[in-house]
Design an enzyme around this catalytic site. Structure first.
Site, PDB file in Angstrom:
ATOM      1  CG  HIS A 275      -2.131  -0.800   0.965  1.00 34.55           C
ATOM      2  ND1 HIS A 275      -2.133  -2.164   1.094  1.00 34.55           N
ATOM      3  CD2 HIS A 275      -3.591  -0.400   0.636  1.00 34.55           C
ATOM      4  CE1 HIS A 275      -3.254  -2.734   0.995  1.00 34.55           C
ATOM      5  NE2 HIS A 275      -3.996  -1.874   0.578  1.00 34.55           N
ATOM      6  CB  SER A 297      -6.819   0.574   0.544  1.00 37.81           C
ATOM      7  OG  SER A 297      -7.942   0.507   1.411  1.00 37.81           O
ATOM      8  CG  ASP A 298      -7.413  -5.962   1.704  1.00 38.24           C
ATOM      9  OD1 ASP A 298      -6.979  -7.162   1.239  1.00 38.24           O
ATOM     10  OD2 ASP A 298      -8.632  -6.074   2.143  1.00 38.24           O
ATOM     11  CD1 TRP A 299     -10.301  -4.551   7.506  1.00 39.31           C
ATOM     12  CD2 TRP A 299     -12.176  -5.129   6.352  1.00 39.31           C
ATOM     13  NE1 TRP A 299     -11.448  -4.594   8.367  1.00 39.31           N
ATOM     14  CE2 TRP A 299     -12.539  -5.029   7.626  1.00 39.31           C
ATOM     15  CE3 TRP A 299     -12.958  -5.274   5.212  1.00 39.31           C
ATOM     16  CZ2 TRP A 299     -13.955  -4.880   8.208  1.00 39.31           C
ATOM     17  CZ3 TRP A 299     -14.721  -5.306   5.858  1.00 39.31           C
ATOM     18  CH2 TRP A 299     -14.981  -5.137   7.073  1.00 39.31           C
ATOM     19  CG  ASP A 301      -4.389  -3.649   4.175  1.00 35.89           C
ATOM     20  OD1 ASP A 301      -5.027  -4.526   3.679  1.00 35.89           O
ATOM     21  OD2 ASP A 301      -3.502  -4.051   5.086  1.00 35.89           O
TER      22      ASP A 301
END
Ligand code: GLC
Length: 744
Positions: A275, A297-299, A301
């Site tokens: 990220h 983004s992922d959760w 992150d």
């Protein structure tokens, strides 16, 4: 001076408000081009509204269900202000409509982009179609069916108010301890790439403004599938060479197929969290691959940059790093907007960068037609989700996903004169069959193995099912009871494996954050199998699991073994069809199956020096090889032919003859492997470069032509330049080997 600035800002805001309400040539005008509409809308937006489009929140029902009323109300307030651009984990179509209505009450009325983890069907949605998980879809080797599954998933998503799925997962998985193994298409970059491309095209079609299309989201960029200890989030320490040879190709193929969005990975790669990696998210993704979509983004992150990776001293620093590296949208919730606005106001992030990101989101919403059509017809839903046609596709995929690992003395299919069938095992019932990324489904929608056998039992046969408990609760006494029943039967079917079912399963053994430090059958499953085998009743082991499991004793002592992975809502019916010979199994393993966790990390496309030495004890090779899978019939391969001289850059056409030499009609996945005999850098002993599924009646013969794309002859040389070197290449197919030469 300061007073003048305030007056100027107020005037600017007033003019934007005035324009938005009064200018007829607004961004709602469908006669304008998408670019004109985007520019017109952007020109009216405040900075806070712009940042809002880059922010994703959780659905409010999900929050209220977890007792967080205030957070849900806050979310609703922000939507009404136009400060939220996207939502995930919205629970129902009704909720989707309600939240879209709140967005329509905002000043600029920008619709919400509503996303879902619809990974193998719209499986988080109650009553929708649940396909086999990715590992099973990959086992089918059927790209048309893979594409069809994605198309159906898209249709069910749009019918229920979602326009974006966080799928396909195109991680290459090289460590089955990883909890997400079953969520991926396997260990081979070519197979993963082909399946990922089929899903992208199935979700998006060739134009996302067509009806029943959704945005794909290729994830997780990059290399989460080879964590140093098998655990999710754990560091990835892989060479640039391995990134380019193994982990990048499926993403590149999906980008070239038009993937609209990409999700960065939780993990770091070689010291830099994905990220915050400009190398990955800008240099490679945008500058080298020309990716035109947006990055989510992922959760949490972005938050992970300071909470887990410690490369940032707080959310503001993390936000700055992520936005500059190439993340466009934040998943999820409070904490992003305030620092993002401050960073722009302080000049740390140029407004031009924010505008570029916001334009991507606005363009997406215009192209999806959301400004014209943001609501769904609640009365129409029941005609779409889990329709008869959709379930038939789920059943066919489940059938074709089943891999026959072993079938000594043709114990299977179950002989027609069999009288008493004994069935037991923790996975003969329950929801393991549905796999991860599935929430509770109506019981009447799920075909467990028990139900599948009960409803498809041939007339003269009797089924005796014994519930021995779940994976965690098998006891010596339940084993003893099972033994008594098995002794009275003509054949014993034992359904074991793992359980990745997401919705609070009490006996979960795998799934997203459930890595294991071992890959044996958990609990007393092996004792159950051994006790039943000891009765002398012919025993079949049926595996339902979301990762390769080390089953050396079973491989050695059980005559017939089916690997069914997580075959979805129709799984029990598909398994019954295979057991009774209604469908001849055709699946091929998308993973090597190791003999033990000690063999890890193992993959089939290893470099030659892995063969230089053996272990002191035990076999060196896997229990079952990548690409393995038997049939009730036999296939004979002959006449492997192709040109013996190839110019660098040319595809290679391969012809091969396959004959069904057995007594069952059957499907066969023809696989072509390649080896570069001598190369300037080490290259795999073999790698899959083409595959095609065919059907053959008994005694039928077909000549199949496959193409080895020229890119598959290339390698990254010592300067990491991708080149095709002259030299001899070995082609392997169906036990046949021959060679061609690449000439200058
Ligand atoms: C999870 C997963 C990702 C998923 C996202 C939203 O952390 O890593 O695959 O899409 O959160 O649920």
């Amino acid at each position: 001076m300061k007073k003048n600035i305030i007056v100027m800002i107020l005037l600017l805001m007033f003019s934007q408000v005035f324009l938005a309400e009064n200018n007829e040539n607004t961004y709602f005008d469908t006669n304008l081009t998408v670019e004109e509409r985007v520019n017109d809308l952007l020109s009216r937006m405040t900075l806070r509204e712009k940042i809002g489009q880059l922010d994703q929140y959780l659905g409010t029902a999900y929050k209220r269900k977890r007792g967080n009323d205030s957070a849900a109300t806050k979310t609703e307030e922000l939507i009404k202000k136009g400060y939220i651009g996207s939502l995930l984990i919205v629970s129902t179509a009704k909720e989707a409509n309600e939240l879209q209505r709140l967005a329509e009450s905002s000043r600029l009325k920008i619709p919400l982009l509503i996303a879902q983890d619809a990974i193998h069907g719209h499986a988080l949605y109650y009553g929708a179609t649940v396909f086999p998980t990715a590992v099973g879809i990959a086992s089918t080797g059927n790209l048309e069916l893979a594409k069809k599954a994605a198309e159906i998933t898209a249709k069910e998503l749009r019918a229920t108010g979602y326009q974006w799925t966080f799928s396909p997962n195109v991680d290459v998985t090289r460590d089955p301890r990883w909890g997400r193994t079953g969520e991926t298409f396997g260990e081979d970059p070519f197979l993963v790439g082909e399946m990922g491309k089929a899903f992208v095209i199935g979700y998006q079609g060739d134009d996302i403004s067509q009806p029943n299309r959704v945005l794909s989201c290729i994830k997780h960029f990059v290399a989460g599938g080879q964590p140093i200890d098998g655990k999710n989030f754990a560091p990835m320490d892989v060479s640039k060479r391995t990134l380019h040879e193994i982990f990048f190709p499926p993403f590149k193929k999906a980008v070239d197929a038009g993937a609209w969005t990409l999700m960065a990975a939780h993990n770091e790669v070689n010291g830099i969290p994905c990220h915050a990696s400009e190398y990955l998210l800008t240099d490679i993704l945008r500058n080298e691959w020309d990716f035109k979509g947006f990055v989510v983004s992922d959760w949490h992150d972005i938050e992970a940059l300071y909470r887990i990776h410690y490369v940032a001293d707080g959310m503001k620093d993390a936000t700055k790093q992520a936005l500059l590296a190439g993340v466009d949208m934040h998943m999820y919730g409070e904490g992003f907007a305030k620092p993002a606005v401050e960073l722009v106001e302080e000049g740390a992030i140029p407004i031009s960068l924010i505008d570029a990101k916001v334009k991507l989101i606005l363009e997406t919403k215009f192209r999806l037609g959301l400004f014209e059509n943001r609501y769904v017809d609640l009365d129409e839903i029941e005609n779409v989700i889990a329709s008869k046609e959709h379930r038939e596709v789920a059943l066919q995929i489940a059938r074709e996903s089943i891999v026959l690992l072993k079938n000594e003395n043709q114990l299977l299919p179950i002989k027609s004169d069999t009288k008493k069938i004994f069935l037991t095992g923790p996975n003969a019932t329950g929801n393991a069959i549905l796999g991860d990324w599935t929430w509770k489904q109506p019981e009447e929608n799920v075909f467990t193995v028990v139900k599948g056998l009960q409803e498809n039992l041939p007339e003269n046969m009797e089924l005796n099912y014994f519930d021995c408990g779940n994976i965690y609760s098998i006891t010596d006494s339940s084993i003893a009871l099972a033994v008594k029943e098995a002794e009275q039967s003509d054949i014993a079917l034992v359904v074991v494996g793992g359980n990745n079912f997401r919705d609070g399963a009490p006996d979960r053994t795998g799934g997203e954050n459930w890595a294991r430090s071992d890959i044996k059958l958990y609990g007393k499953q092996i004792e159950l199998v051994q006790a039943i085998e000891k009765t002398g009743t012919p025993t079949v082991v049926i595996l339902i699991n979301g990762r390769p499991l080390a089953i050396p004793w079973i491989a050695e002592n059980i005559p017939s073994i089916l690997e069914t992975w997580e075959p979805g809502m129709e799984g029990g019916k598909a398994i019954a069809d295979v057991l009774f010979g209604e469908y001849n199994p055709s699946g091929k393993l998308p993973f090597s199956i190791p003999r033990s966790v000690g063999q890890l990390q193992y993959w089939y496309n290893y470099k030659p020096s892995r063969e230089a030495r053996d272990y002191k004890f035990g076999e060196t090779g896997p229990l079952y090889d990548f690409g393995h899978g038997l049939s009730y019939t036999t296939f004979e391969y002959s006449n492997l032919t192709f040109t013996d001289k190839v110019s660098a850059g040319d595809d290679v056409k391969v012809k091969i003859t396959i004959k069904n030499t057995g007594s069952y009609s059957g499907d066969e996945i023809v696989q072509i492997y390649l080896n570069d005999e001598v190369s300037s850098v080490t290259t795999p002993v073999r790698k899959l470069v083409a595959f095609q599924k065919i059907s053959l009646e008994p005694n039928e013969e077909k000549i199949v032509t496959l193409t080895i794309p020229s890119i598959q002859l290339a390698l990254y040389n010592r300067e990491m330049k991708q080149v095709i070197e002259p030299g001899v290449f070995k082609v392997m197919a169906g036990g046949l080997i021959d060679k061609f030469e690449v000439v200058e």
